[in-house]
Design a protein around this motif. Structure first.
Motif, PDB file in Angstrom:
ATOM      1  N   LEU A   1      15.123  56.887  15.635  1.00  0.00           N
ATOM      2  CA  LEU A   1      16.239  55.672  14.985  1.00  0.00           C
ATOM      3  C   LEU A   1      17.610  56.957  14.990  1.00  0.00           C
ATOM      4  N   ASN A   2      18.696  56.895  15.199  1.00  0.00           N
ATOM      5  CA  ASN A   2      20.069  58.333  15.323  1.00  0.00           C
ATOM      6  C   ASN A   2      19.920  57.746  13.979  1.00  0.00           C
ATOM      7  N   GLY A   3      19.854  56.509  13.171  1.00  0.00           N
ATOM      8  CA  GLY A   3      20.712  56.623  12.341  1.00  0.00           C
ATOM      9  C   GLY A   3      20.989  55.333  11.673  1.00  0.00           C
ATOM     10  N   ALA A   4      21.213  54.736  10.114  1.00  0.00           N
ATOM     11  CA  ALA A   4      21.833  53.782   9.628  1.00  0.00           C
ATOM     12  C   ALA A   4      23.069  54.101   8.690  1.00  0.00           C
ATOM     13  N   GLU A   5      24.068  53.201   9.200  1.00  0.00           N
ATOM     14  CA  GLU A   5      25.200  53.460   8.383  1.00  0.00           C
ATOM     15  C   GLU A   5      26.122  52.066   7.756  1.00  0.00           C
TER      16      GLU A   5
ATOM     17  N   VAL B   1      17.581  50.278   2.346  1.00  0.00           N
ATOM     18  CA  VAL B   1      16.382  50.217   3.622  1.00  0.00           C
ATOM     19  C   VAL B   1      15.073  50.814   2.896  1.00  0.00           C
ATOM     20  N   ASP B   2      14.163  50.142   3.385  1.00  0.00           N
ATOM     21  CA  ASP B   2      12.362  50.514   3.187  1.00  0.00           C
ATOM     22  C   ASP B   2      11.636  50.390   4.672  1.00  0.00           C
ATOM     23  N   THR B   3      10.846  51.450   4.519  1.00  0.00           N
ATOM     24  CA  THR B   3      10.229  51.630   5.796  1.00  0.00           C
ATOM     25  C   THR B   3       8.728  50.922   5.066  1.00  0.00           C
ATOM     26  N   GLU B   4       8.063  50.684   6.112  1.00  0.00           N
ATOM     27  CA  GLU B   4       6.729  49.720   5.820  1.00  0.00           C
ATOM     28  C   GLU B   4       5.887  49.835   7.174  1.00  0.00           C
TER      29      GLU B   4
ATOM     30  N   ILE C   1      15.362  46.278   5.923  1.00  0.00           N
ATOM     31  CA  ILE C   1      16.696  46.084   5.890  1.00  0.00           C
ATOM     32  C   ILE C   1      17.299  45.009   5.054  1.00  0.00           C
ATOM     33  N   THR C   2      18.368  44.970   4.018  1.00  0.00           N
ATOM     34  CA  THR C   2      18.094  43.877   3.170  1.00  0.00           C
ATOM     35  C   THR C   2      19.708  44.127   2.659  1.00  0.00           C
ATOM     36  N   SER C   3      20.349  43.142   2.624  1.00  0.00           N
ATOM     37  CA  SER C   3      22.192  42.926   2.754  1.00  0.00           C
ATOM     38  C   SER C   3      22.340  42.030   1.629  1.00  0.00           C
ATOM     39  N   GLU C   4      23.535  41.593   1.157  1.00  0.00           N
ATOM     40  CA  GLU C   4      23.450  40.038   0.426  1.00  0.00           C
ATOM     41  C   GLU C   4      23.586  39.245   1.042  1.00  0.00           C
ATOM     42  N   HIS C   5      23.719  39.044   2.726  1.00  0.00           N
ATOM     43  CA  HIS C   5      23.204  38.015   3.015  1.00  0.00           C
ATOM     44  C   HIS C   5      22.237  37.903   4.091  1.00  0.00           C
TER      45      HIS C   5
END
Length: 298
Positions: free
Chosen positions: A104-108, A6-9, A19-23
């Motif tokens: 933003l309450n959260g990212a998990e 997760v990067d802020t921009e 948000i970057t994942s393998e998919h």
């Protein structure tokens, strides 16, 4: 277990997260909790971001998935039960939440999925001229597919009636070659012809400006894109209506945040609760409007 980054921009005036994942990769703005883009690794984008998008506070970006709430479109075109919720004189199009910063309450990470939850505290009594108390949350789940769920929970002592939409902009190679399947036989409102009710014959192809409200929609609709050899599948929940829109040539030229030929590369299918499908929330009741976006090669 998959890993996520997760990067802020900063895009113009807007705070965003990439948000970057393998998919896949997802870009989300804090304003409106709006998904701006979604692209799977090695594939063309699934959600469309306008080349001339304007990233300005208070203005919804022409991209991704704007959230329309607590009404959709022109308030005066909504049922009286939705209109009566609003006490102001000038009602902005598509409601009151697209141009506001959400919390933003959260990212998990949960298994192979990352869950990002946003909330709009202002919906609990602080939206201008809309004196109701609703807990409003948006859950975005990124895994092999993308799930978006908007949940409204009535905290007040009176019933609240809303219309709403996940105003999704999909990327296509050329809308003139694409078609929408799953609409054959459905009744729809033709907003470009005095809001007449008509019946769809076959799949929907595009040869001009399109702005239709489809009624009693099935759970699954799909966009078939022969040039990119893919099918985008939309699986809805909590919805019996959908809006399909493309501005075509003249309307696109009137839009400052769309290239003159931008209409060729996008198509909106909006998972919605509109027309005869509005939502009444009794005190203590909740409703979730959701869409799952998948894609397969054909």
């Amino acid at each position: 277990m998959a890993t996520f980054k997760v990067d802020t921009e900063q895009h113009g005036e807007l705070n965003c997260w990439r948000i970057t994942s393998e998919h896949a990769e997802l870009l989300i703005a804090q304003q409106g909790a709006q998904i701006l883009s979604y692209q799977r690794v090695g594939e063309p984008p699934l959600l469309w971001l306008s080349d001339q998008a304007i990233f300005r506070q208070g203005k919804s970006v022409r991209a991704g998935v704007p959230v329309c709430w607590p009404w959709f479109g022109n308030l005066q075109r909504n049922p009286a039960s939705v209109q009566n919720m609003y006490k102001g004189e000038q009602a902005p199009a598509h409601g009151l939440v697209r141009g506001r910063d959400w919390q933003l309450n959260g990212a998990e990470q949960v298994g192979d999925t990352i869950q990002i939850e946003f909330e709009l505290p202002a919906a609990q009594g602080d939206l201008p001229d809309w004196p109701h108390e609703v807990e409003l949350k948006l859950l975005i789940e990124l895994g092999e597919q993308l799930n978006v769920t908007l949940t409204s929970y009535n905290l007040g002592s009176d019933s609240v009636t809303i219309s709403q939409a996940l105003h999704s902009y999909f990327a296509v190679s050329d809308v003139r070659q694409a078609r929408v399947e799953g609409v054959d036989g459905l009744s729809y409102i033709e907003t470009l012809a005095d809001w007449e009710q008509r019946q769809q014959q076959g799949a929907l192809a595009f040869a001009g400006e399109t702005d239709r409200i489809y009624l009693a929609t099935p759970q699954t609709l799909s966009i078939v894109d022969p040039h990119w050899a893919r099918r985008i599948t939309l699986t809805s929940s909590g919805s019996r209506s959908a809006v399909i829109w493309n501005p075509w040539t003249e309307r696109a030229r009137e839009l400052p945040d769309m290239a003159d030929d931008g209409w060729q590369r996008m198509l909106c299918i909006e998972t919605a609760n509109v027309w005869d499908d509005v939502v009444e929330l009794k005190p203590g009741a909740s409703h979730s409007l959701g869409v799952q976006i998948g894609c397969e090669m054909i």
